[in-house]
Design a protein around this motif. Structure first.
Motif, PDB file in Angstrom:
ATOM      1  N   VAL A 176       0.836  -1.203   0.000  1.00 53.13           N
ATOM      2  CA  VAL A 176       0.000   0.000   0.000  1.00 53.13           C
ATOM      3  C   VAL A 176       0.870   1.252   0.000  1.00 53.13           C
ATOM      4  CG1 VAL A 176      -1.639   1.338   1.393  1.00 53.13           C
ATOM      5  CG2 VAL A 176      -1.979  -1.113   1.086  1.00 53.13           C
ATOM      6  N   TYR A 177       1.965   1.215   0.732  1.00 50.24           N
ATOM      7  CA  TYR A 177       2.898   2.353   0.786  1.00 50.24           C
ATOM      8  C   TYR A 177       3.407   2.708  -0.614  1.00 50.24           C
ATOM      9  CZ  TYR A 177       7.022   5.044   2.262  1.00 50.24           C
ATOM     10  OH  TYR A 177       7.956   6.027   2.434  1.00 50.24           O
ATOM     11  N   VAL A 178       3.828   1.705  -1.362  1.00 50.18           N
ATOM     12  CA  VAL A 178       4.349   1.937  -2.709  1.00 50.18           C
ATOM     13  C   VAL A 178       3.252   2.429  -3.646  1.00 50.18           C
ATOM     14  CG1 VAL A 178       5.375   0.829  -4.734  1.00 50.18           C
ATOM     15  CG2 VAL A 178       6.226   0.275  -2.455  1.00 50.18           C
ATOM     16  N   LEU A 179       2.084   1.775  -3.597  1.00 47.96           N
ATOM     17  CA  LEU A 179       0.992   2.142  -4.493  1.00 47.96           C
ATOM     18  C   LEU A 179       0.430   3.525  -4.164  1.00 47.96           C
ATOM     19  CD1 LEU A 179      -0.892  -1.262  -4.887  1.00 47.96           C
ATOM     20  CD2 LEU A 179       0.648  -0.151  -6.504  1.00 47.96           C
ATOM     21  N   LEU A 180       0.482   3.932  -2.903  1.00 49.01           N
ATOM     22  CA  LEU A 180       0.056   5.291  -2.549  1.00 49.01           C
ATOM     23  C   LEU A 180       0.939   6.333  -3.219  1.00 49.01           C
ATOM     24  CD1 LEU A 180      -0.855   5.060   1.251  1.00 49.01           C
ATOM     25  CD2 LEU A 180      -2.382   5.711  -0.606  1.00 49.01           C
ATOM     26  N   PHE A 181       2.236   6.054  -3.267  1.00 45.04           N
ATOM     27  CA  PHE A 181       3.146   6.960  -3.968  1.00 45.04           C
ATOM     28  C   PHE A 181       2.807   7.021  -5.458  1.00 45.04           C
ATOM     29  CE2 PHE A 181       5.997   7.054  -0.302  1.00 45.04           C
ATOM     30  CZ  PHE A 181       6.517   8.331  -0.400  1.00 45.04           C
ATOM     31  N   VAL A 182       2.469   5.873  -6.050  1.00 49.14           N
ATOM     32  CA  VAL A 182       2.108   5.836  -7.468  1.00 49.14           C
ATOM     33  C   VAL A 182       0.863   6.682  -7.721  1.00 49.14           C
ATOM     34  CG1 VAL A 182       1.323   4.347  -9.356  1.00 49.14           C
ATOM     35  CG2 VAL A 182       3.166   3.578  -7.854  1.00 49.14           C
ATOM     36  N   ILE A 183      -0.162   6.518  -6.872  1.00 52.70           N
ATOM     37  CA  ILE A 183      -1.394   7.293  -7.022  1.00 52.70           C
ATOM     38  C   ILE A 183      -1.121   8.781  -6.811  1.00 52.70           C
ATOM     39  CG2 ILE A 183      -3.686   7.712  -6.021  1.00 52.70           C
ATOM     40  CD1 ILE A 183      -3.800   4.735  -5.313  1.00 52.70           C
ATOM     41  N   TYR A 184      -0.334   9.094  -5.790  1.00 52.61           N
ATOM     42  CA  TYR A 184      -0.038  10.497  -5.467  1.00 52.61           C
ATOM     43  C   TYR A 184       0.660  11.209  -6.623  1.00 52.61           C
ATOM     44  CZ  TYR A 184       2.477  14.399  -3.291  1.00 52.61           C
ATOM     45  OH  TYR A 184       3.009  15.632  -3.005  1.00 52.61           O
ATOM     46  N   PHE A 185       1.760  10.633  -7.082  1.00 55.37           N
ATOM     47  CA  PHE A 185       2.512  11.282  -8.155  1.00 55.37           C
ATOM     48  C   PHE A 185       1.748  11.253  -9.473  1.00 55.37           C
ATOM     49  CE2 PHE A 185       6.154  10.400  -5.301  1.00 55.37           C
ATOM     50  CZ  PHE A 185       6.654  11.691  -5.235  1.00 55.37           C
ATOM     51  N   GLY A 186       1.008  10.160  -9.734  1.00 54.61           N
ATOM     52  CA  GLY A 186       0.237  10.063 -10.970  1.00 54.61           C
ATOM     53  C   GLY A 186      -0.844  11.122 -11.052  1.00 54.61           C
ATOM     54  N   VAL A 187      -1.637  11.244  -9.991  1.00 55.30           N
ATOM     55  CA  VAL A 187      -2.715  12.226  -9.963  1.00 55.30           C
ATOM     56  C   VAL A 187      -2.160  13.639 -10.057  1.00 55.30           C
ATOM     57  CG1 VAL A 187      -4.488  13.244  -8.468  1.00 55.30           C
ATOM     58  CG2 VAL A 187      -4.367  10.780  -8.734  1.00 55.30           C
ATOM     59  N   LEU A 188      -1.127  13.918  -9.288  1.00 52.87           N
ATOM     60  CA  LEU A 188      -0.562  15.265  -9.241  1.00 52.87           C
ATOM     61  C   LEU A 188       0.087  15.652 -10.574  1.00 52.87           C
ATOM     62  CD1 LEU A 188      -0.425  17.427  -7.050  1.00 52.87           C
ATOM     63  CD2 LEU A 188       1.846  16.628  -6.473  1.00 52.87           C
ATOM     64  N   MET A 189       0.861  14.750 -11.134  1.00 55.61           N
ATOM     65  CA  MET A 189       1.612  15.061 -12.356  1.00 55.61           C
ATOM     66  C   MET A 189       0.700  15.216 -13.565  1.00 55.61           C
ATOM     67  SD  MET A 189       4.866  13.046 -13.986  1.00 55.61           S
ATOM     68  CE  MET A 189       3.979  11.506 -14.213  1.00 55.61           C
ATOM     69  N   TYR A 190      -0.220  14.265 -13.766  1.00 53.22           N
ATOM     70  CA  TYR A 190      -1.041  14.289 -14.973  1.00 53.22           C
ATOM     71  C   TYR A 190      -2.150  15.330 -14.889  1.00 53.22           C
ATOM     72  CZ  TYR A 190       1.497  10.032 -16.022  1.00 53.22           C
ATOM     73  OH  TYR A 190       2.496   9.125 -16.269  1.00 53.22           O
ATOM     74  N   ALA A 191      -2.668  15.600 -13.706  1.00 54.58           N
ATOM     75  CA  ALA A 191      -3.671  16.654 -13.568  1.00 54.58           C
ATOM     76  C   ALA A 191      -3.039  18.027 -13.852  1.00 54.58           C
ATOM     77  CB  ALA A 191      -4.273  16.636 -12.168  1.00 54.58           C
ATOM     78  N   THR A 192      -1.821  18.228 -13.346  1.00 55.90           N
ATOM     79  CA  THR A 192      -1.098  19.474 -13.617  1.00 55.90           C
ATOM     80  C   THR A 192      -0.806  19.617 -15.106  1.00 55.90           C
ATOM     81  OG1 THR A 192      -0.069  19.343 -11.429  1.00 55.90           O
ATOM     82  CG2 THR A 192       0.943  20.833 -13.023  1.00 55.90           C
ATOM     83  N   MET A 193      -0.542  18.498 -15.771  1.00 55.69           N
ATOM     84  CA  MET A 193      -0.260  18.512 -17.205  1.00 55.69           C
ATOM     85  C   MET A 193      -1.443  19.056 -18.000  1.00 55.69           C
ATOM     86  SD  MET A 193       0.966  15.310 -19.601  1.00 55.69           S
ATOM     87  CE  MET A 193       2.292  14.867 -18.486  1.00 55.69           C
ATOM     88  N   ILE A 194      -2.665  18.719 -17.575  1.00 54.06           N
ATOM     89  CA  ILE A 194      -3.859  19.210 -18.262  1.00 54.06           C
ATOM     90  C   ILE A 194      -3.984  20.723 -18.109  1.00 54.06           C
ATOM     91  CG2 ILE A 194      -6.391  19.185 -18.198  1.00 54.06           C
ATOM     92  CD1 ILE A 194      -6.250  16.241 -17.552  1.00 54.06           C
TER      93      ILE A 194
END
Length: 416
Positions: A184-202
């Motif tokens: 869960v620790y690793v996947l939380l980082f994936v969700i965090y960076f994924g949401v933050l990075m791609y939403a900012t990209m839009i």
């Protein structure tokens, strides 16, 4: 519908071909290769020479041999040699023949005392091993003075049996929790960076088009709402492409470097016994979290006229993601806490915190269903409101002042 696919494909392909995307993808893939082969790299660069430590025994009890055996039991890669005095030991340290030396002396209150000296003491590994071995030697000396038998010494040093058992029928065991916590620790980082990075990209994509006046051409041929959702789906496909590359490379690299995922780093993080339902929920909450924040980012990006104003405009959204991530990190130690349960139903926190609960606890399905339903409803409502903001925002140029700009965008959308 044809216009939707045109904007979607344009967003996807234009971002896919940018140098920044290609370079960042290559860097991340290189980092994945390094992490998945870290044990091999350490073995390659690790020196075959044993670290040597000189021992100066000033106790008059000939403790060198006993201490050498104690060190071998703690760290067999640490070589112990004898030195006559500190001058000889200092010369060996200066010549880099040894990393340091340990002075063992008698102590009236503690029995024995150790003083470790080296050029640099920033690496505490050697000193910690020496201290542990000295502690064991002290215990042996004390046991002999008290005339304790080997059986009594073993019994004295053996810790009590201690076991944790969950009374709830379907509750996870301590072993299951430890494995789930790492995953869960690793996947939380994936969700965090994924949401933050791609939403900012839009948000950056919309602001860039407004800056270059491309938006004026687009809105004359494609409805603003169609543009917004096409861009969101285009970046979603881009993120999916990148994630497939990352996880595909990671999986192949792991298969090449290890016979299984039950050792070292992977065993520690719980990858040796992955629950497929955890992965499915990770994908679901990552996608829903992306849609939620991507819709919000597109709206905020549409009211910005300058690229340099994007970060300031989306900073409240960024703080929401950061707060959700921090709550999830604190919740890893106690996922059943009341504040974790409450915040898991707050839509902007649900993607990370409900996933934390699902990964570490036996959460009733109806709770998961309610959280997902509330999250989807929030995305729909945000999409409706966001479409109105986007429709008016893309026509706005000039300075942007957060809430006032959003209000102006809504008023402007009513006129169209």
């Amino acid at each position: 519908m044809n216009k939707f696919w045109i904007v979607l494909s344009h967003t996807y392909l234009s971002k896919l071909k940018t140098k920044s995307f290609i370079i960042s993808t290559i860097i991340m893939m290189a980092l994945i290769l390094v992490l998945t082969n870290i044990s091999k790299l350490i073995d390659t660069f690790d020196s075959d020479d044993q670290e040597k430590v000189a021992i100066i025994d000033q106790t008059e009890d000939s403790l060198f041999d006993s201490y050498k055996n104690a060190v071998a039991g703690v760290n067999d890669e640490l070589s112990i040699i004898s030195a006559q005095d500190e001058k000889e030991a200092e010369e060996m340290v200066s010549a880099e023949k040894i990393v340091g030396y340990l002075l063992i002396e008698k102590d009236d209150s503690l029995g024995i005392k150790g003083t470790y000296k080296a050029n640099q003491i920033s690496d505490s590994t050697v000193s910690n091993d020496l201290l542990l071995a000295l502690t064991q030697l002290k215990s042996q000396i004390a046991a002999k003075e008290l005339k304790l038998t080997e059986q009594q010494i073993t019994q004295l040093n053996t810790p009590p049996a201690f076991e944790t058992i969950a009374l709830q029928k379907n509750a996870k065991t301590e072993e299951d929790l430890n494995q789930a916590r790492g995953l869960v620790y690793v996947l939380l980082f994936v969700i965090y960076f994924g949401v933050l990075m791609y939403a900012t990209m839009i948000a950056m994509e919309v602001a860039t088009e407004k800056t270059s006046r491309v938006m004026e051409i687009l809105i004359s041929s494609v409805p603003p709402v169609t543009q917004m959702f096409a861009k969101i789906m285009g970046v979603a496909l881009l993120s999916l492409t990148q994630m497939i590359l990352f996880f595909g490379l990671g999986y192949l690299s792991i298969k090449q470097s290890l016979t299984g995922m039950n050792e070292g780093f992977f065993a520690f993080f719980g990858f040796g016994n992955i629950n497929i339902s955890t992965i499915i929920y990770a994908i679901i909450f990552a996608l829903l979290g992306y849609l939620l924040y991507a819709t919000l980012a597109a709206c905020l990006g549409s009211v910005v006229s300058k690229i340099e104003d994007v970060q300031q405009m989306i900073s409240p959204m960024t703080m929401l993601v950061v707060v959700a991530f921090m709550i999830a990190m604190f919740g890893l130690g106690n996922p059943s806490a009341s504040y974790i349960t409450i915040t898991s139903f707050i839509p902007f926190f649900t993607p990370m915190i409900m996933f934390l609960r699902v990964g570490m606890l036996d959460v009733p399905f109806w709770e998961i269903a309610i959280s997902i339903a509330v999250l989807i409803l929030t995305i729909v409502l945000l999409g409706i409101i966001g479409a109105k903001i986007y429709r008016g925002g893309v026509l706005m140029y000039g300075s942007s002042k957060s809430l006032k700009s959003i209000k102006n965008a809504l008023q402007l959308s009513k006129r169209n």
